[in-house]
Design a protein around this motif. Structure first.
Motif, mmCIF file in Angstrom:
data_model
loop_
_atom_site.group_PDB
_atom_site.id
_atom_site.type_symbol
_atom_site.label_atom_id
_atom_site.label_comp_id
_atom_site.label_asym_id
_atom_site.label_seq_id
_atom_site.Cartn_x
_atom_site.Cartn_y
_atom_site.Cartn_z
ATOM 1 N N VAL A 89 -16.160 -33.238 -16.770
ATOM 2 C CA VAL A 89 -16.497 -33.880 -15.501
ATOM 3 C C VAL A 89 -15.273 -33.990 -14.587
ATOM 4 N N SER A 90 -14.227 -34.639 -15.055
ATOM 5 C CA SER A 90 -13.047 -34.816 -14.197
ATOM 6 C C SER A 90 -12.317 -33.499 -13.975
ATOM 7 N N ALA A 91 -12.416 -32.572 -14.943
ATOM 8 C CA ALA A 91 -11.816 -31.246 -14.748
ATOM 9 C C ALA A 91 -12.520 -30.498 -13.622
ATOM 10 N N GLN A 92 -13.849 -30.554 -13.608
ATOM 11 C CA GLN A 92 -14.590 -29.906 -12.523
ATOM 12 C C GLN A 92 -14.325 -30.601 -11.194
ATOM 13 N N ALA A 93 -14.211 -31.913 -11.227
ATOM 14 C CA ALA A 93 -13.912 -32.649 -9.997
ATOM 15 C C ALA A 93 -12.547 -32.248 -9.448
ATOM 16 N N LEU A 94 -11.574 -32.056 -10.329
ATOM 17 C CA LEU A 94 -10.246 -31.609 -9.883
ATOM 18 C C LEU A 94 -10.341 -30.238 -9.234
ATOM 19 N N GLY A 95 -11.100 -29.328 -9.834
ATOM 20 C CA GLY A 95 -11.253 -28.005 -9.235
ATOM 21 C C GLY A 95 -11.896 -28.076 -7.864
ATOM 22 N N LEU A 96 -12.884 -28.926 -7.724
ATOM 23 C CA LEU A 96 -13.551 -29.094 -6.434
ATOM 24 C C LEU A 96 -12.608 -29.723 -5.412
ATOM 25 N N ALA A 97 -11.802 -30.675 -5.864
ATOM 26 C CA ALA A 97 -10.831 -31.309 -4.972
ATOM 27 C C ALA A 97 -9.795 -30.302 -4.477
ATOM 28 N N ALA A 98 -9.408 -29.382 -5.352
ATOM 29 C CA ALA A 98 -8.451 -28.344 -4.953
ATOM 30 C C ALA A 98 -9.092 -27.353 -3.985
ATOM 31 N N VAL A 154 -15.597 -37.416 -5.907
ATOM 32 C CA VAL A 154 -15.744 -38.560 -6.805
ATOM 33 C C VAL A 154 -16.192 -38.047 -8.171
ATOM 34 N N SER A 155 -15.425 -38.392 -9.197
ATOM 35 C CA SER A 155 -15.782 -38.053 -10.571
ATOM 36 C C SER A 155 -16.346 -39.293 -11.241
ATOM 37 N N LEU A 156 -17.582 -39.198 -11.724
ATOM 38 C CA LEU A 156 -18.185 -40.288 -12.486
ATOM 39 C C LEU A 156 -18.198 -39.880 -13.957
ATOM 40 N N ASP A 157 -17.089 -40.177 -14.628
ATOM 41 C CA ASP A 157 -16.871 -39.766 -16.007
ATOM 42 C C ASP A 157 -17.270 -40.903 -16.948
ATOM 43 N N THR A 158 -17.132 -40.672 -18.238
ATOM 44 C CA THR A 158 -17.452 -41.684 -19.237
ATOM 45 C C THR A 158 -16.297 -41.816 -20.218
ATOM 46 N N ASP A 159 -16.288 -42.914 -20.973
ATOM 47 C CA ASP A 159 -15.230 -43.088 -21.964
ATOM 48 C C ASP A 159 -15.269 -41.971 -23.001
ATOM 49 N N GLY A 160 -16.464 -41.637 -23.478
ATOM 50 C CA GLY A 160 -16.579 -40.561 -24.444
ATOM 51 C C GLY A 160 -16.137 -39.230 -23.883
ATOM 52 N N LEU A 207 -8.358 -35.629 -22.785
ATOM 53 C CA LEU A 207 -7.328 -36.480 -22.185
ATOM 54 C C LEU A 207 -6.272 -35.667 -21.437
ATOM 55 N N GLY A 208 -6.134 -34.396 -21.792
ATOM 56 C CA GLY A 208 -5.141 -33.566 -21.115
ATOM 57 C C GLY A 208 -5.385 -33.428 -19.627
ATOM 58 N N ILE A 209 -6.634 -33.626 -19.188
ATOM 59 C CA ILE A 209 -6.915 -33.510 -17.750
ATOM 60 C C ILE A 209 -6.148 -34.552 -16.956
ATOM 61 N N LEU A 210 -5.840 -35.684 -17.572
ATOM 62 C CA LEU A 210 -5.090 -36.727 -16.854
ATOM 63 C C LEU A 210 -3.690 -36.242 -16.507
ATOM 64 N N ALA A 211 -3.052 -35.517 -17.419
ATOM 65 C CA ALA A 211 -1.722 -34.969 -17.134
ATOM 66 C C ALA A 211 -1.796 -33.904 -16.047
ATOM 67 N N THR A 212 -2.844 -33.087 -16.082
ATOM 68 C CA THR A 212 -3.002 -32.058 -15.050
ATOM 69 C C THR A 212 -3.223 -32.690 -13.683
ATOM 70 N N ILE A 213 -4.058 -33.709 -13.634
ATOM 71 C CA ILE A 213 -4.291 -34.417 -12.372
ATOM 72 C C ILE A 213 -2.996 -35.040 -11.862
ATOM 73 N N ALA A 214 -2.232 -35.639 -12.764
ATOM 74 C CA ALA A 214 -0.963 -36.252 -12.358
ATOM 75 C C ALA A 214 0.004 -35.222 -11.790
ATOM 76 N N ASN A 215 0.064 -34.049 -12.407
ATOM 77 C CA ASN A 215 0.978 -33.011 -11.928
ATOM 78 C C ASN A 215 0.502 -32.380 -10.628
ATOM 79 N N GLU A 216 -0.809 -32.208 -10.487
ATOM 80 C CA GLU A 216 -1.338 -31.580 -9.280
ATOM 81 C C GLU A 216 -1.404 -32.548 -8.102
ATOM 82 N N GLN A 217 -1.558 -33.830 -8.366
ATOM 83 C CA GLN A 217 -1.579 -34.870 -7.325
ATOM 84 C C GLN A 217 -2.558 -34.591 -6.182
ATOM 85 N N PRO A 218 -3.830 -34.324 -6.478
ATOM 86 C CA PRO A 218 -4.797 -34.176 -5.379
ATOM 87 C C PRO A 218 -4.930 -35.494 -4.619
#
Length: 202
Positions: free
Chosen positions: A50-59, A67-73, A79-90
């Protein structure tokens, strides 16, 4: 707090944003909480995507709020998507993590956050997403929605919600394939672009 109440609060703040959604009961809840966003929402994405696709759309659409509506599961799957988002800084990505501490759609076995030791917002901050928060009340959540939708950097809020699903709501009647076309045609229409053109015949 109830996820459906949070969804209604978020929905009141949305107009031309694009939303990426996870699997499970949240699909039907969002379908009912935000009827004006149905065409603008891509439903039923797989856990971890979910958040990975949202990042691609944001780019791809840097002028549009995503808006990414993700879940805890789902977040724990990738979890690696968080590091990618941090590095890309959309500067146009707002992430909500519905944390009900269980895999609700398969009967409710606990996720890692149920232990009380795993903190997704803290993990996000450790990965470099500095604006990562946790909300325990609808008022807190709504405040973070206002800030997150206005932020010019990645913003994440973990909403600690109950496992209760909103009763007696209308079921979404389209399947994943139909959802994809509805969403793509909405993006084409609102962006005045062609994503999926007519088939070519030889």
């Amino acid at each position: 707090m109830k996820r459906f109440d949070c969804m209604k609060a978020l929905a009141r703040r949305l107009s031309d944003e694009l939303v990426i959604l996870s699997l499970g009961a949240s699909v039907d809840e969002w379908y009912n909480a935000a009827p004006h966003m149905r065409d603008a929402s891509l439903f039923q994405q797989q856990l971890g995507c979910v958040s990975a696709q949202a990042l691609g759309l944001a780019a791809g659409l840097p002028h549009r709020r995503i808006v990414s509506l993700d879940t805890d599961g789902g977040m724990m799957f990738n979890l690696g998507i968080l590091a990618t988002i941090a590095n890309e800084q959309p500067n146009n990505l707002f992430i909500v993590v519905w944390d009900n501490e269980c895999y609700q759609s398969i009967g409710g076995p606990p996720t890692h956050t149920a232990s009380g030791r795993v903190d997704i917002a803290a993990i996000a901050r450790g990965a470099g997403v500095t604006r990562a928060h946790t909300a325990h009340t609808v008022e807190e959540f709504d405040k973070h929605c206002a800030e997150g939708l206005a932020a010019r950097e990645p913003y994440l809020v973990v909403a600690k919600v109950s496992g209760t699903v909103q009763p007696d709501i209308k079921r979404k009647h389209s399947d994943g394939r139909e959802d994809k076309y509805i969403f793509v045609r909405h993006v084409e229409r609102t962006e005045n672009i062609v994503i999926m053109g007519p088939s070519e015949h030889n």
